[in-house]
Scaffold this motif. Structure first.
Motif: not given
Length: 118
Positions: A58-87
């Motif tokens: 993870y990029l340092d500035s998103v640690k603790g706020r963003f979570t990346i997850s992956r479904d290996f069977a489906k070859n998909t990747v999701d990015l859950q972004m919480n506590s979003l900031k203007p930056e």
């Protein structure tokens, strides 16, 4: 290889968004999927990635706020972004680095806009 990204949009600061990306085609067993972003006037930067072995980065500035997850069977990747900031505003790109016998090749999905208002 094709990458199809979805998600993004406009949200107020403190809100959440979820990005999804599906990969299809001849994907090497050893690979890395992730999300990059590019803000106006800035270079594209890696936000988060996950390897085919399950290791995340993870990029340092998103640690603790963003979570990346992956479904290996489906070859998909999701990015859950919480506590979003203007930056966090920018165009987000799904990326797949596929490690073939002859070398690594990068694939990119279409960008999706994320706008965080203050």
């Amino acid at each position: 290889v094709q990458l199809q990204a979805s998600g993004g949009g406009l949200v107020q600061a403190g809100g959440s968004l979820r990005l999804s990306c599906a990969a299809s085609g001849n994907i090497a067993k050893i690979n890395v999927m992730g999300w990059y972003r590019q803000a106006p006037g800035k270079q594209r930067e890696l936000v988060a990635s996950v390897t085919s072995g399950g290791s995340t980065n993870y990029l340092d500035s998103v640690k603790g706020r963003f979570t990346i997850s992956r479904d290996f069977a489906k070859n998909t990747v999701d990015l859950q972004m919480n506590s979003l900031k203007p930056e966090d505003t920018g165009v987000y790109y799904c990326n797949l680095g596929s490690y073939y016998m002859k070398g690594v090749k990068d694939y990119w999905g279409q960008g999706t806009q994320v706008t965080v208002s203050s």
